[in-house]
Design a protein around this motif. Structure first.
Motif, PDB file in Angstrom:
ATOM      1  N   LEU A  32      15.124  -5.556  -3.613  1.00 39.93           N
ATOM      2  CA  LEU A  32      15.429  -5.204  -2.230  1.00 39.93           C
ATOM      3  C   LEU A  32      14.386  -4.251  -1.657  1.00 39.93           C
ATOM      4  CD1 LEU A  32      17.417  -5.506   0.077  1.00 39.93           C
ATOM      5  CD2 LEU A  32      18.693  -3.588  -0.848  1.00 39.93           C
ATOM      6  N   ARG A  33      13.973  -3.267  -2.454  1.00 42.75           N
ATOM      7  CA  ARG A  33      12.941  -2.333  -1.978  1.00 42.75           C
ATOM      8  C   ARG A  33      11.631  -3.071  -1.698  1.00 42.75           C
ATOM      9  NH1 ARG A  33      15.599   1.117  -5.654  1.00 42.75           N
ATOM     10  NH2 ARG A  33      14.297   0.433  -7.363  1.00 42.75           N
ATOM     11  N   GLY A  34      11.244  -3.985  -2.539  1.00 44.71           N
ATOM     12  CA  GLY A  34      10.029  -4.776  -2.325  1.00 44.71           C
ATOM     13  C   GLY A  34      10.151  -5.629  -1.062  1.00 44.71           C
ATOM     14  N   SER A  35      11.320  -6.200  -0.893  1.00 46.94           N
ATOM     15  CA  SER A  35      11.553  -7.027   0.294  1.00 46.94           C
ATOM     16  C   SER A  35      11.515  -6.175   1.562  1.00 46.94           C
ATOM     17  CB  SER A  35      12.913  -7.724   0.161  1.00 46.94           C
ATOM     18  OG  SER A  35      13.214  -8.437   1.328  1.00 46.94           O
ATOM     19  N   ILE A  36      12.133  -5.019   1.496  1.00 39.20           N
ATOM     20  CA  ILE A  36      12.138  -4.117   2.654  1.00 39.20           C
ATOM     21  C   ILE A  36      10.733  -3.644   2.965  1.00 39.20           C
ATOM     22  CG2 ILE A  36      12.891  -1.842   3.470  1.00 39.20           C
ATOM     23  CD1 ILE A  36      15.536  -2.327   2.015  1.00 39.20           C
ATOM     24  N   LYS A  37       9.972  -3.327   1.926  1.00 39.16           N
ATOM     25  CA  LYS A  37       8.604  -2.870   2.125  1.00 39.16           C
ATOM     26  C   LYS A  37       7.758  -3.958   2.790  1.00 39.16           C
ATOM     27  CE  LYS A  37       4.902  -0.534  -0.308  1.00 39.16           C
ATOM     28  NZ  LYS A  37       4.413  -0.066  -1.601  1.00 39.16           N
ATOM     29  N   GLY A  40       8.906  -4.383   6.370  1.00 44.27           N
ATOM     30  CA  GLY A  40       8.414  -3.263   7.183  1.00 44.27           C
ATOM     31  C   GLY A  40       6.948  -3.447   7.541  1.00 44.27           C
ATOM     32  N   THR A  41       6.168  -3.907   6.585  1.00 42.23           N
ATOM     33  CA  THR A  41       4.746  -4.150   6.828  1.00 42.23           C
ATOM     34  C   THR A  41       4.569  -5.277   7.845  1.00 42.23           C
ATOM     35  OG1 THR A  41       4.261  -3.482   4.555  1.00 42.23           O
ATOM     36  CG2 THR A  41       2.540  -4.677   5.709  1.00 42.23           C
ATOM     37  N   GLU A  42       5.352  -6.347   7.699  1.00 41.25           N
ATOM     38  CA  GLU A  42       5.278  -7.455   8.652  1.00 41.25           C
ATOM     39  C   GLU A  42       5.657  -6.994  10.062  1.00 41.25           C
ATOM     40  OE1 GLU A  42       7.668 -10.710   7.250  1.00 41.25           O
ATOM     41  OE2 GLU A  42       6.530 -10.862   5.382  1.00 41.25           O
ATOM     42  N   TRP A  43       6.721  -6.195  10.145  1.00 37.87           N
ATOM     43  CA  TRP A  43       7.148  -5.698  11.463  1.00 37.87           C
ATOM     44  C   TRP A  43       6.092  -4.798  12.077  1.00 37.87           C
ATOM     45  CZ3 TRP A  43      10.696  -7.096  14.800  1.00 37.87           C
ATOM     46  CH2 TRP A  43      11.741  -7.903  14.375  1.00 37.87           C
ATOM     47  N   LYS A  44       5.476  -4.011  11.242  1.00 36.16           N
ATOM     48  CA  LYS A  44       4.434  -3.116  11.735  1.00 36.16           C
ATOM     49  C   LYS A  44       3.262  -3.929  12.295  1.00 36.16           C
ATOM     50  CE  LYS A  44       2.227   1.179  10.301  1.00 36.16           C
ATOM     51  NZ  LYS A  44       1.993   2.094   9.179  1.00 36.16           N
ATOM     52  N   GLN A  45       2.881  -4.986  11.591  1.00 38.20           N
ATOM     53  CA  GLN A  45       1.809  -5.848  12.070  1.00 38.20           C
ATOM     54  C   GLN A  45       2.219  -6.539  13.377  1.00 38.20           C
ATOM     55  OE1 GLN A  45       1.093  -8.472   8.809  1.00 38.20           O
ATOM     56  NE2 GLN A  45      -0.244  -7.037   7.705  1.00 38.20           N
ATOM     57  N   SER A  46       3.446  -6.995  13.426  1.00 36.72           N
ATOM     58  CA  SER A  46       3.946  -7.647  14.641  1.00 36.72           C
ATOM     59  C   SER A  46       3.932  -6.683  15.822  1.00 36.72           C
ATOM     60  CB  SER A  46       5.365  -8.169  14.437  1.00 36.72           C
ATOM     61  OG  SER A  46       5.392  -9.168  13.456  1.00 36.72           O
ATOM     62  N   MET A  47       4.320  -5.459  15.585  1.00 37.40           N
ATOM     63  CA  MET A  47       4.331  -4.451  16.655  1.00 37.40           C
ATOM     64  C   MET A  47       2.911  -4.139  17.128  1.00 37.40           C
ATOM     65  SD  MET A  47       7.230  -3.637  17.639  1.00 37.40           S
ATOM     66  CE  MET A  47       8.176  -5.046  17.200  1.00 37.40           C
ATOM     67  N   ASN A  48       1.984  -4.065  16.207  1.00 36.33           N
ATOM     68  CA  ASN A  48       0.587  -3.817  16.584  1.00 36.33           C
ATOM     69  C   ASN A  48       0.038  -4.972  17.419  1.00 36.33           C
ATOM     70  OD1 ASN A  48       0.468  -1.308  15.373  1.00 36.33           O
ATOM     71  ND2 ASN A  48      -0.284  -2.101  13.422  1.00 36.33           N
ATOM     72  N   GLU A  49       0.373  -6.208  17.020  1.00 40.34           N
ATOM     73  CA  GLU A  49      -0.057  -7.367  17.796  1.00 40.34           C
ATOM     74  C   GLU A  49       0.567  -7.351  19.195  1.00 40.34           C
ATOM     75  OE1 GLU A  49       0.766 -10.974  15.671  1.00 40.34           O
ATOM     76  OE2 GLU A  49      -0.399 -10.345  13.934  1.00 40.34           O
ATOM     77  N   LEU A  50       1.855  -7.023  19.260  1.00 37.93           N
ATOM     78  CA  LEU A  50       2.549  -6.956  20.544  1.00 37.93           C
ATOM     79  C   LEU A  50       1.930  -5.878  21.428  1.00 37.93           C
ATOM     80  CD1 LEU A  50       4.901  -7.927  22.323  1.00 37.93           C
ATOM     81  CD2 LEU A  50       6.323  -6.198  21.210  1.00 37.93           C
TER      82      LEU A  50
END
Length: 146
Positions: A32-37, A40-50
């Protein structure tokens, strides 16, 4: 909608989703921690792209605004010049048409006066029979004397 409100709502949604995912996760803690990490990284990249797309959109809007500020007055000046030249070009024709209309009105008034005068003259004339047939004329003379 303000961008800061959007990001605040997005962050609140992410937090609620994360908590729900942790509480209902069928995975072990390490997975779960690996999945969350990674999420989180994917969301961060998505936010930067947005964020980059929003910045591009703002720049595009600013560029279009600047262009329209320069081109709209030029277009208006061109339209005004075209309208003025059209008015100047049609002014002689307009004057000619006004003279023609005035002449037609005068002719109509003269015709009305002539018709009115003819009607008055006809009403004032005593009626006299026209003697085309001499026999009828004799009969009319005989009937008038009788």
């Amino acid at each position: 909608m303000k961008v800061s409100n959007f990001f605040a709502g997005l962050a609140a949604g992410l937090a609620a989703g994360t908590i729900t995912a942790i509480l209902t996760a069928p995975k072990s803690g390490e997975e779960l921690r690996g999945s969350i990490k990674s999420s989180g990284t994917e969301w961060k990249q998505s936010m930067n792209e947005l964020k980059a797309r929003i910045t591009e959109l703002k720049e595009s809007i600013n560029h279009l605004t600047e262009e329209s500020k320069a081109q709209v007055p030029e277009a208006m000046d061109g339209l005004k010049a075209s309208l003025q030249s059209w008015q100047e070009g049609t002014a002689p024709a307009k004057e000619h048409l006004q003279l023609e209309i005035q002449a037609i009105q005068n002719s109509i008034e003269q015709l009305q006066a002539t018709i009115s005068k003819d009607k008055d003259d006809e009403e004032k004339k005593p009626e006299r029979p026209t003697a085309i047939d001499p026999k009828k004329a004799d009969n009319n003379k005989n009937s008038e004397t009788a």
